[in-house]
Scaffold this motif. Structure first.
Motif, PDB file in Angstrom:
ATOM      1  N   GLN A 722       0.803  -1.216   0.000  1.00  0.00           N
ATOM      2  CA  GLN A 722       0.000   0.000   0.000  1.00  0.00           C
ATOM      3  C   GLN A 722       0.843   1.276   0.000  1.00  0.00           C
ATOM      4  O   GLN A 722       0.528   2.245  -0.679  1.00  0.00           O
ATOM      5  N   TRP A 766      -7.038   3.085  -8.379  1.00  0.00           N
ATOM      6  CA  TRP A 766      -7.437   2.935  -6.980  1.00  0.00           C
ATOM      7  C   TRP A 766      -6.410   3.643  -6.127  1.00  0.00           C
ATOM      8  O   TRP A 766      -5.222   3.366  -6.209  1.00  0.00           O
ATOM      9  N   ALA A 768      -4.703   3.831  -2.993  1.00  0.00           N
ATOM     10  CA  ALA A 768      -4.558   2.878  -1.883  1.00  0.00           C
ATOM     11  C   ALA A 768      -4.485   3.592  -0.541  1.00  0.00           C
ATOM     12  O   ALA A 768      -4.810   3.019   0.484  1.00  0.00           O
ATOM     13  N   LYS A 769      -4.075   4.835  -0.549  1.00  0.00           N
ATOM     14  CA  LYS A 769      -3.949   5.550   0.715  1.00  0.00           C
ATOM     15  C   LYS A 769      -5.326   5.982   1.224  1.00  0.00           C
ATOM     16  O   LYS A 769      -5.678   5.746   2.367  1.00  0.00           O
ATOM     17  N   SER A 770      -6.085   6.602   0.354  1.00  0.00           N
ATOM     18  CA  SER A 770      -7.403   7.076   0.780  1.00  0.00           C
ATOM     19  C   SER A 770      -8.490   6.047   0.557  1.00  0.00           C
ATOM     20  O   SER A 770      -9.645   6.301   0.865  1.00  0.00           O
ATOM     21  N   ARG A 771      -8.132   4.928  -0.022  1.00  0.00           N
ATOM     22  CA  ARG A 771      -9.067   3.837  -0.273  1.00  0.00           C
ATOM     23  C   ARG A 771     -10.284   4.312  -1.053  1.00  0.00           C
ATOM     24  O   ARG A 771     -11.420   4.267  -0.593  1.00  0.00           O
ATOM     25  N   ARG A 772     -10.021   4.816  -2.227  1.00  0.00           N
ATOM     26  CA  ARG A 772     -11.120   5.256  -3.072  1.00  0.00           C
ATOM     27  C   ARG A 772     -10.663   5.231  -4.521  1.00  0.00           C
ATOM     28  O   ARG A 772      -9.457   5.197  -4.808  1.00  0.00           O
TER      29      ARG A 772
END
Lengths: 963, 190
Positions: A722, A766, A768-772
């Motif tokens: 991630q 995607w 990965a840090k903000s999950r969006r």
């Protein structure tokens, strides 16, 4: 205050963009077809006379129910794609369809009448081997699931586990079958290769192992060198066929001390063929029939009977491709499909007890010469009123077509399930009608005298008039009939281009190697062509070499089929309107082909030149006439191509030499140990850009950087952690190899969807840090001055473009993405986004504009720029397919129509959906509800009023003069 | 109160009765001074018949006098200065109409532009009008300048409204897409 104003401006813009479908427009310009895929298991629901259904399980992880009368879907349950949702088996009893999915992960029961889920059970881990319905005392109550190391019994009513038992010696014994015959015992059969058979008997009530038998004594070891094919026949007799000794082995299961018997049959086995046994157990609570089929070759079956421990052949079927058992009431029949001649097969019924042929039961199946051979046969038998057996057959052919036939050979319906897996497609203009072509041809021909020309002109005009009157008459004639009776039958003969070129031919290439020609207006399959010997993992590339614009030359499409294993490619040249193979002989390609390149050059027959690059970087031209070779020699120095080798992370550019060899001119290496290339996209060849720049608020121009040779290369990091994962975007000039721009999106991951068009690149990834999910847009501008406005050469562009970028949050993941395309490129662009929910979103490109300001200023308002908002909305009015969800959308194809405002869209996946979109609304067409009556009556009224008032005025003037 | 109403009604009835009397199709009037309705037109001309060519109004003196010449001069200056006098008015209208493009400002601008152009087109007719003046040339030039100023004002207004193609963006639509010098294609190795 400013915030409020921006909000208001935003709302206003959004409202002006709303463009949903009206209720009465549903199905007017669009259609959807639903498919299920290649059938793996099929059962006929026949317990009640009223509700007959066909339950299917397919390789697309779908359980579906079809209406046997029409072939329409009653219901369809789509599971996850891939091995996770793979359907291992389908068992059917009463109203319940029991399915094991995901290699024994889940056990599910579907209610067959409405498709509701009865229950679902998570099974213990272990790879799935077999499942069977278990009946006791004439009623079916359980499902037994055999896995690699365990066997478990579940209640059919609620799925609860009755018991589960581990199997002894599961690491050495290959268990392969589970069997019950209605008693209180459950048999699990296993084989130890090179050694012996293992039979374990469980008590159904408590799962206790009642007996365990190693039949080493009965079967000599060499029998089981290869895993023997075994089934249970009659009153619990295990039968194994052995290819090496050409004999069958019998072993009674229930006897205390199993004694194996060997009986050799004087039957000849086809060379290298593994014998296959086919038995039937009409009722899980009763033992299987004593009769069974033994397949000895691809077209050789024998019906055998076991009586008093002795096997005897009942009937020999040769040639017979497929056999099947069917049961109705107490009668069991065997259906045999045998070839009749080149184009037809026949299915006949035989009594299973005696092997006698039943009278008047032959169904003749006419095979499509462009189709495949029959592959599977499912028979639904029923008792007629006179107690004779009637039946219907479901035949599946190699090209994934399923045909449902009834006696005496009438096709009830056909489904083209190959369309569930469309790989690539093109849309081809329909040809002009004869009269239109006549007119067109007139201008093309050389003048032969004035009088002759005038005469010809007059005659063609007369023909047009005649056609028009005939059309009017037809309209008038149809108008009198009730609406339901009027059918607009589309046949291949009546196909003609319409006024605005809105109707086109969709040429679809499916993974099974079947090609389809579909009318885009009605969705009707007009032609189909099955390409035999296409490998299942072949790669396809479809190209339109000649369009319909060059009458009288027929249009021509070329399909490049490359076998992944051998790397060898073949060309299939065909006419996209009629599907017929062209008489043009494509070149034979002896070396593996790496890529192909369709040049804008044409030969004297107006077919574009296709270049094929082989693994020695030599080029083959098709067509390769003298004319073409000469043109190629002249143009050679301007022809470049690039190859991307994702495994080595290498992009290389080549230039063509006069002798059709190539020279490497540039190479870019993206280290594959750090990042891998996932996508490379150039611009579409048929894309037009009308406006060369953007008008700024101060009325100056920001010129677009429209490099036709620009490539967008997307890479993903190999490290998927991630914190360290990233997505790279490179913009590379395909001619010079110059890296125009590179951007790295840190803490981002794929899957990446990319659209490259005009001067912009939009990609989705995607975060990965903000999950969006995020959209990012890159736009390239040349600045306020054009370097060279007349020609574009990548070799002469000293200045790098200005690159602007902005990112947005998108509330959903996406399946695929494509941009709309129109004839002249005047209409604004929309992005068509296929969502996993099955919706197709038409997202205005306006929202993905890196010039969106953070604060609205006078100038930005002048430019109609929406103030930047990080969240991208999904508005339900933007769904172009309203409630017609396209399941598992895999690709969207856009094609321009004759109307500048209109773009034709085809979304394909499991379903196929076709519609039209109007990104800037229909500015060049009168509205659908345009009031012709009112307008014309007003016009006529005014006209007459003018006439009358003129007359009145004259009278008045005369009177005044007399006064 | 009721009595006068009744009287009024009676009057109305009697008039209607008078209108209802039969008209003759034609009549030859030999006597003069008849008070019949038919002779109303003649009676307005008076009781006497004048000879042909007689006018009872006095004929003005048409000989040119010195005072008239001044008047002509003045009138000619009026004509010549007319366009210049329009300019403040135009400026005011310009200011009032604003720079937005909608039907009223456009109409104003059109009128403002059209009037001087029309005047310039009919310049020779105006010059003929000014022929009688002694300062004919000066007046002509003033008239011309006035009209030119008027049209310049109109052009300025067009410019400020953004109707003149003076920016590069106005010619954007005419730029042809550049011709492609290289042919390029390819892709991932199949």
């Amino acid at each position: 205050m400013a915030n409020l104003r921006t909000c208001l401006a935003f709302l206003f813009l959004c409202c002006s963009l709303c463009d949903a479908v009206y209720e009465d427009q549903v199905g007017k310009f669009d259609w959807r077809q639903q498919y299920v895929g290649k059938v793996l298991f099929a059962h006929f629901e026949s317990h009640s006379q009223a509700s007959k259904k066909l339950i299917l399980a397919t390789d697309k992880n779908i359980v579906a129910s079809l209406n046997p009368r029409t072939g329409d879907l009653f219901w369809r349950q789509v599971d996850k794609a891939g091995p996770e949702g793979h359907i291992d088996t389908l068992l059917f009893h009463g109203q319940d369809a029991v399915v094991v999915t995901g290699n024994g992960r889940l056990l599910r029961s579907w209610e067959s009448s409405v498709g509701a889920l009865n229950w679902e059970m998570l099974l213990d881990p272990g790879s799935f081997l077999a499942a069977v319905l278990v009946g006791t005392q004439d009623s079916v109550k359980f499902v037994a699931v055999l896995k690699k190391a365990t066997v478990s019994l579940h209640y059919l009513s609620n799925g609860h586990q009755k018991w589960t038992e581990t199997l002894p010696d599961s690491d050495t014994v290959h268990y392969q079958a589970v069997y019950s015959s209605g008693g209180s015992q459950l048999f699990v059969l296993g084989v130890v290769p090179h050694s012996h058979l293992s039979i374990i008997t469980f008590n159904i009530e408590d799962g206790e192992i009642t007996s365990q038998c190693n039949s080493a004594v009965c079967f000599s070891s060499e029998v089981l060198v290869i895993q023997a094919r075994c089934t249970v026949v009659g009153q619990g007799v295990l039968i194994c066929a052995d290819a090496s000794t050409l004999s069958l082995y019998m072993l009674p299961l229930s006897s205390e001390e199993p004694v194996g018997l060997q009986q050799s049959l004087d039957l000849d086995l086809a060379l290298g063929f593994q014998p296959v046994l086919l038995t039937t157990q009409p009722n899980p609570a009763r033992p299987p029939l004593a009769q069974f089929f033994l397949q000895l070759g691809p077209d050789h079956h024998v019906l055998l009977q076991l009586s008093d421990g002795h096997l005897s052949p009942l009937r020999d079927f040769q040639p017979a491709f497929l056999v099947s058992f069917a049961t109705t009431g107490e009668k069991t029949v065997a259906a045999v499909l045998s070839p009749k001649n080149e184009t037809a097969c026949s299915v006949s019924l035989y009594s299973a007890d005696s092997g006698r042929r039943l009278l008047d039961t032959t169904v003749t199946i006419h095979l499509d010469p462009n189709g495949g051979k029959p592959e599977k046969l499912y028979v639904h038998a029923f008792l007629k009123k006179d107690d004779s057996v009637g039946y219907r057959v479901l035949v599946q052919t190699e090209d994934h077509t399923i045909t449902f036939l009834q006696q005496p050979g009438r096709i009830v319906w056909t489904r083209e399930e190959a369309l569930a897996d469309v790989v690539t497609m093109e849309m081809v203009d329909l040809p002009l009608t004869g009269t239109q072509a006549e007119l067109e041809g007139e201008f093309g021909k050389k003048a032969d005298g004035l009088a002759a020309m005038v005469l010809k002109r007059l005659s063609s005009q007369l023909i047009l008039l005649q056609a028009w009157i005939a059309h009017l008459w037809k309209l008038f004639y149809d108008a009198r009939k009730p609406r339901s009776q009027v059918k607009n039958e589309v046949t291949i003969e009546t196909l003609a281009r319409d006024e605005f070129n809105l109707q086109k031919m969709m040429v679809m290439v499916t993974a099974s190697g079947k090609l389809f020609g579909i009318d885009s207006k009605s969705g009707m399959v007009l032609w189909k062509h099955y390409l035999r010997n296409v490998q299942p993992n072949a790669v396809f590339k479809l190209m339109v070499q000649r369009t319909t614009a060059h009458f009288p030359h027929p249009p021509q499409c070329t399909l490049l089929i490359k076998d992944k294993e051998t790397g060898l490619a073949a060309l299939h040249v065909f006419n996209p309107i009629f599907g017929k193979k062209s008489h043009v002989t494509p070149p034979t390609l002896s070396r593996p082909v790496l890529q192909s390149l369709l040049l804008p050059l044409m030969d004297q027959d107006y077919s574009k030149v296709l270049l094929l690059i082989d693994d020695e970087y030599k080029v083959t031209a098709f067509p390769s006439t003298k004319n073409v070779l000469q043109q190629l020699q002249e143009m050679a120095s301007a022809i470049y191509f690039f190859l991307v080798d994702a495994s080595q992370g290498k992009l290389s550019g080549f230039r063509l030499r006069k002798d059709l060899s190539t020279e490497l001119i540039w190479e870019v290496v993206i280290p594959p140990e750090v990042q891998k290339i996932v996508a490379v996209k150039g611009k579409r060849a048929n894309e037009h850009v009308h406006s060369q720049g953007r008008v700024m608020g101060d009325r100056s121009v920001l010129y677009k950087y429209l490099n036709p040779n620009l490539l967008a290369v997307v890479t993903e990091s190999v490290d998927t952690h991630q914190e360290r994962s990233f997505v790279g975007v490179f913009l590379i000039d395909g001619v010079t190899g110059r890296i125009i721009h590179e951007a790295v999106q840190r803490k981002a991951r794929g899957p990446i969807h990319l659209v490259h068009s005009e001067n912009w690149v939009v990609y989705e990834y995607w975060n990965a840090k903000s999950r969006r999910n995020e959209f990012s847009v890159l736009e390239l501008f040349e600045g306020t001055e054009l370097y060279n406005s007349t020609v574009f050469s990548s070799l002469d562009r000293p200045h790098l473009p200005q690159v602007l970028q902005q990112s947005y949050i998108f509330p959903s993941s996406i399946s695929t993405m494509e941009a709309t395309l129109t004839e002249k490129g005047i209409t604004s662009r929309h992005l068509l986004v296929g969502l996993p929910s099955g919706a197709i979103l038409s997202l205005p490109k306006m929202f993905l504009d890196p010039r969106r300001p953070e604060m609205a200023t006078e100038q930005s308002r002048e430019e109609n720029l929406i103030p930047y908002a990080p969240e991208m909305p999904i508005r339900t009015e933007w769904f172009i397919n309203y409630n017609q969800s396209v399941t598992r959308v895999r690709g969207i194809y856009t094609a321009p129509s004759g109307l500048e405002s209109t773009c034709l869209v085809v979304a394909y996946g499991l379903d196929i959906f076709q519609t039209r979109v109007y990104p800037s609304k229909q500015f060049d067409v009168l509205k659908d509800d345009y009031d012709y009556v009112l307008i014309s009556s007003v016009l006529f009224g005014l006209f007459f009023a003018t006439m009358i008032s003129k007359r009145l005025a004259q009278v008045k003037l005369l009177n005044r003069a007399w006064r | 109160n009721a009595v006068p109403t009744g009287g009024m009604e009676e009057v109305a009835v009697s008039t209607r009765g008078g209108g209802g009397t039969r008209r003759m199709k034609w009549a030859l009037e030999l006597s003069l001074g008849n008070t019949r309705s038919r002779g109303d037109r003649q009676s307005s001309q008076g009781d006497t018949l004048y000879p042909i060519g007689y006018s009872d109004k006095p004929v003005p003196d048409t000989s040119v006098q010195e005072a008239d010449r001044n008047l002509v001069e003045k009138r000619c200056w009026d004509v010549a200065l007319g366009p210049l006098k329009q300019i403040p008015m135009n400026l005011f209208i310009m200011y009032m109409s604003g720079n937005t493009i909608s039907i009223f400002p456009i109409m104003m601008v059109c009128m403002m532009a059209w009037r001087p152009i029309q005047a310039l087109m009919s310049l020779s007719a105006t010059f003929k009008l000014l022929e009688s003046s002694s300062q004919q040339w000066l007046q002509g030039i003033v008239y011309l300048i006035g009209n030119l100023l008027g049209s310049a004002l109109a052009i300025y207004k067009c410019q400020s409204m953004g109707l003149l193609p003076t920016h590069s963006s106005d010619w954007l639509a005419f730029i042809e897409p550049p011709q492609r010098m290289e042919i390029m294609g390819g892709g991932m190795v199949l």
